[in-house]
Design a protein around this motif. Structure first.
Motif, PDB file in Angstrom:
ATOM      1  N   CYS A 138      42.287   6.190 -36.194  1.00 14.46           N
ATOM      2  CA  CYS A 138      40.910   7.018 -35.891  1.00 14.46           C
ATOM      3  C   CYS A 138      39.701   6.333 -35.578  1.00 14.46           C
ATOM      4  O   CYS A 138      39.004   6.745 -34.553  1.00 14.46           O
ATOM      5  N   ASN A 139      39.531   5.186 -36.197  1.00 17.31           N
ATOM      6  CA  ASN A 139      38.364   4.492 -35.950  1.00 17.31           C
ATOM      7  C   ASN A 139      38.378   3.896 -34.513  1.00 17.31           C
ATOM      8  O   ASN A 139      37.042   3.910 -33.977  1.00 17.31           O
ATOM      9  N   GLU A 140      39.349   3.560 -34.124  1.00 16.54           N
ATOM     10  CA  GLU A 140      39.496   3.014 -32.694  1.00 16.54           C
ATOM     11  C   GLU A 140      39.307   3.826 -31.731  1.00 16.54           C
ATOM     12  O   GLU A 140      38.675   3.997 -30.724  1.00 16.54           O
ATOM     13  N   VAL A 141      40.141   5.204 -32.012  1.00 20.65           N
ATOM     14  CA  VAL A 141      39.943   6.475 -31.138  1.00 20.65           C
ATOM     15  C   VAL A 141      38.512   7.028 -31.093  1.00 20.65           C
ATOM     16  O   VAL A 141      38.017   7.711 -29.918  1.00 20.65           O
ATOM     17  N   ALA A 142      37.901   6.869 -32.222  1.00 16.12           N
ATOM     18  CA  ALA A 142      36.280   7.560 -32.155  1.00 16.12           C
ATOM     19  C   ALA A 142      35.437   6.594 -31.253  1.00 16.12           C
ATOM     20  O   ALA A 142      34.711   7.034 -30.707  1.00 16.12           O
ATOM     21  N   ARG A 143      35.553   5.260 -31.278  1.00 15.66           N
ATOM     22  CA  ARG A 143      34.863   4.647 -30.210  1.00 15.66           C
ATOM     23  C   ARG A 143      35.079   4.752 -28.770  1.00 15.66           C
ATOM     24  O   ARG A 143      34.350   4.993 -28.161  1.00 15.66           O
ATOM     25  N   ARG A 144      36.410   5.229 -28.725  1.00 11.99           N
ATOM     26  CA  ARG A 144      36.731   5.712 -27.317  1.00 11.99           C
ATOM     27  C   ARG A 144      36.209   6.697 -26.872  1.00 11.99           C
ATOM     28  O   ARG A 144      35.528   7.197 -25.853  1.00 11.99           O
ATOM     29  N   ILE A 145      36.211   8.007 -27.629  1.00 12.87           N
ATOM     30  CA  ILE A 145      35.721   9.160 -27.531  1.00 12.87           C
ATOM     31  C   ILE A 145      34.197   9.146 -27.388  1.00 12.87           C
ATOM     32  O   ILE A 145      33.673   9.793 -26.307  1.00 12.87           O
ATOM     33  N   ALA A 146      33.449   8.186 -28.118  1.00  8.44           N
ATOM     34  CA  ALA A 146      32.215   8.074 -27.816  1.00  8.44           C
ATOM     35  C   ALA A 146      31.616   7.536 -26.541  1.00  8.44           C
ATOM     36  O   ALA A 146      30.741   8.082 -25.662  1.00  8.44           O
TER      37      ALA A 146
ATOM     38  N   LEU B  82      33.901   7.928 -23.824  1.00 10.40           N
ATOM     39  CA  LEU B  82      34.032   8.939 -22.756  1.00 10.40           C
ATOM     40  C   LEU B  82      33.319   9.954 -22.652  1.00 10.40           C
ATOM     41  O   LEU B  82      32.917  10.241 -21.678  1.00 10.40           O
ATOM     42  N   VAL B  83      32.577  10.443 -23.639  1.00  8.45           N
ATOM     43  CA  VAL B  83      31.663  11.524 -23.714  1.00  8.45           C
ATOM     44  C   VAL B  83      30.319  10.673 -22.758  1.00  8.45           C
ATOM     45  O   VAL B  83      29.835  11.680 -22.179  1.00  8.45           O
ATOM     46  N   ALA B  84      29.786   9.468 -23.169  1.00  8.23           N
ATOM     47  CA  ALA B  84      28.697   9.071 -22.425  1.00  8.23           C
ATOM     48  C   ALA B  84      29.050   8.722 -21.055  1.00  8.23           C
ATOM     49  O   ALA B  84      28.119   9.031 -20.271  1.00  8.23           O
ATOM     50  N   GLU B  85      30.286   8.494 -20.709  1.00  9.19           N
ATOM     51  CA  GLU B  85      30.636   8.281 -19.400  1.00  9.19           C
ATOM     52  C   GLU B  85      30.736   9.633 -18.623  1.00  9.19           C
ATOM     53  O   GLU B  85      30.280   9.951 -17.527  1.00  9.19           O
ATOM     54  N   ASN B  86      31.260  10.591 -19.160  1.00  3.54           N
ATOM     55  CA  ASN B  86      31.564  12.004 -18.546  1.00  3.54           C
ATOM     56  C   ASN B  86      30.600  13.053 -18.775  1.00  3.54           C
ATOM     57  O   ASN B  86      30.282  13.814 -17.728  1.00  3.54           O
TER      58      ASN B  86
ATOM     59  N   SER C 187      42.688  15.373 -23.650  1.00  6.52           N
ATOM     60  CA  SER C 187      43.350  14.461 -22.798  1.00  6.52           C
ATOM     61  C   SER C 187      43.685  13.078 -23.242  1.00  6.52           C
ATOM     62  O   SER C 187      44.385  12.464 -22.536  1.00  6.52           O
ATOM     63  N   LEU C 188      43.120  13.023 -24.118  1.00  8.28           N
ATOM     64  CA  LEU C 188      43.215  11.598 -24.975  1.00  8.28           C
ATOM     65  C   LEU C 188      44.695  11.173 -25.264  1.00  8.28           C
ATOM     66  O   LEU C 188      45.287  10.026 -24.968  1.00  8.28           O
ATOM     67  N   CYS C 189      45.273  11.779 -26.167  1.00  6.28           N
ATOM     68  CA  CYS C 189      46.689  11.639 -26.588  1.00  6.28           C
ATOM     69  C   CYS C 189      47.797  11.611 -25.772  1.00  6.28           C
ATOM     70  O   CYS C 189      48.563  10.760 -25.479  1.00  6.28           O
ATOM     71  N   GLU C 190      47.862  12.352 -24.693  1.00  7.96           N
ATOM     72  CA  GLU C 190      48.968  12.548 -23.650  1.00  7.96           C
ATOM     73  C   GLU C 190      48.577  11.909 -22.578  1.00  7.96           C
ATOM     74  O   GLU C 190      49.438  11.761 -21.791  1.00  7.96           O
ATOM     75  N   GLY C 191      47.310  11.775 -22.166  1.00 10.33           N
ATOM     76  CA  GLY C 191      46.842  11.388 -20.795  1.00 10.33           C
ATOM     77  C   GLY C 191      46.580  12.815 -19.863  1.00 10.33           C
ATOM     78  O   GLY C 191      47.403  13.775 -20.033  1.00 10.33           O
ATOM     79  N   LYS C 192      46.118  12.566 -18.662  1.00 14.28           N
ATOM     80  CA  LYS C 192      46.102  13.643 -17.801  1.00 14.28           C
ATOM     81  C   LYS C 192      46.103  13.068 -16.500  1.00 14.28           C
ATOM     82  O   LYS C 192      45.838  12.051 -16.115  1.00 14.28           O
ATOM     83  N   GLY C 193      46.351  14.069 -15.627  1.00 15.08           N
ATOM     84  CA  GLY C 193      46.581  13.845 -13.965  1.00 15.08           C
ATOM     85  C   GLY C 193      47.340  12.464 -13.874  1.00 15.08           C
ATOM     86  O   GLY C 193      47.111  11.786 -12.735  1.00 15.08           O
ATOM     87  N   GLY C 194      48.499  12.408 -14.348  1.00 14.50           N
ATOM     88  CA  GLY C 194      49.319  11.391 -14.220  1.00 14.50           C
ATOM     89  C   GLY C 194      48.964   9.765 -15.079  1.00 14.50           C
ATOM     90  O   GLY C 194      49.745   8.974 -14.879  1.00 14.50           O
ATOM     91  N   SER C 195      47.912   9.968 -15.652  1.00 17.82           N
ATOM     92  CA  SER C 195      47.438   8.887 -16.288  1.00 17.82           C
ATOM     93  C   SER C 195      48.425   8.802 -17.781  1.00 17.82           C
ATOM     94  O   SER C 195      48.987   9.448 -18.002  1.00 17.82           O
ATOM     95  N   GLU C 196      48.407   7.328 -18.254  1.00 22.43           N
ATOM     96  CA  GLU C 196      49.564   7.027 -19.236  1.00 22.43           C
ATOM     97  C   GLU C 196      48.702   7.844 -20.670  1.00 22.43           C
ATOM     98  O   GLU C 196      47.609   7.778 -20.588  1.00 22.43           O
ATOM     99  N   SER C 197      49.787   7.946 -21.596  1.00 25.42           N
ATOM    100  CA  SER C 197      49.306   8.458 -22.906  1.00 25.42           C
ATOM    101  C   SER C 197      48.662   7.332 -23.592  1.00 25.42           C
ATOM    102  O   SER C 197      48.634   6.057 -23.091  1.00 25.42           O
ATOM    103  N   LEU C 198      47.729   7.651 -24.559  1.00 25.74           N
ATOM    104  CA  LEU C 198      46.924   6.674 -25.348  1.00 25.74           C
ATOM    105  C   LEU C 198      47.782   5.689 -25.949  1.00 25.74           C
ATOM    106  O   LEU C 198      47.235   4.290 -26.132  1.00 25.74           O
TER     107      LEU C 198
END
Length: 203
Positions: free
Chosen positions: A57-65, A67-71, A85-96
């Motif tokens: 959770c701590n690692e994914v929280a850093r990623r969410i921050a 991604l939000v800043a980027e998007n 889209s994080l857990c499963e991935g989207k648009g053919g991208s790999e899951s987390l």
């Protein structure tokens, strides 16, 4: 070798091909035993996920921050799309779980149970999985996906609302802010740090 190829290879080793002609009872017993081992590995991954969920959770929280800043989502729905889209991935991208594994994250077993640990990509440590251990490796990698389902996927609507409103208000969204909301308040997978006050009259 791609992550998807590793999975296909693992499953090929785990599950023998169904015989085109009815085989002997011995063949059926082997198939049943391997299916049982795969079922056990999937069950193990859920158990391990409960032990690593705070680390994850701590690692994914850093990623969410990040991604939000980027998007920079302009609506709650847009924020939800980023989060969901994080857990499963989207648009053919790999899951987390595959992304994390490529970045050097692994689930390791210590004296107090399982935890997540990152190994530098250029450390020289081989990432090849011994054939005898691939079900254990599957369980450990899949546990990261299960941890994502327990945290991000379970509370994605509430989290999307939080990150959108915070960014809309102009407040900075950092990893520790997301971690406090997701890991402590929503999913409750990490313990809240208790600050102890020292009094002069106490020893």
């Amino acid at each position: 070798v791609s992550s998807n190829m590793l999975v296909l290879t693992s499953l090929a080793l785990a599950l023998p091909l169904w015989p085109s002609v009815a085989g002997s009872s011995g063949t059926a017993d082997v198939r049943f035993k391997r299916l049982s081992k795969l079922d056990q590995a999937q069950a193990d991954s859920k158990v391990i996920a409960k032990q690593i969920k705070c680390d994850f959770c701590n690692e994914v929280a850093r990623r969410i921050a990040g991604l939000v800043a980027e998007n920079r989502p302009r609506s709650e729905d847009a924020a939800l799309e980023v989060v969901s889209s994080l857990c499963e991935g989207k648009g053919g991208s790999e899951s987390l779980d595959f992304v994390l594994e490529k970045e050097g994250w692994h689930v390791v077993r210590g004296e107090e149970g399982y935890r997540m640990e990152k190994t530098p990509i250029h450390s020289g440590i081989s990432s090849e999985i011994p054939k005898s251990d691939f079900l254990d490796s599957f369980a450990q990698r899949d546990s990261m996906k299960q941890a994502c389902l327990l945290t991000v996927a379970e509370y994605q609507s509430e989290l999307a609302e939080f990150v959108f409103l915070r960014t809309k208000s102009g407040k900075q969204l950092e990893g520790d802010v997301v971690a406090k909301k997701l890991c402590i308040e929503l999913a409750a997978v990490c313990k809240r740090k208790i600050q102890r006050r020292k009094h002069g009259s106490e020893l």
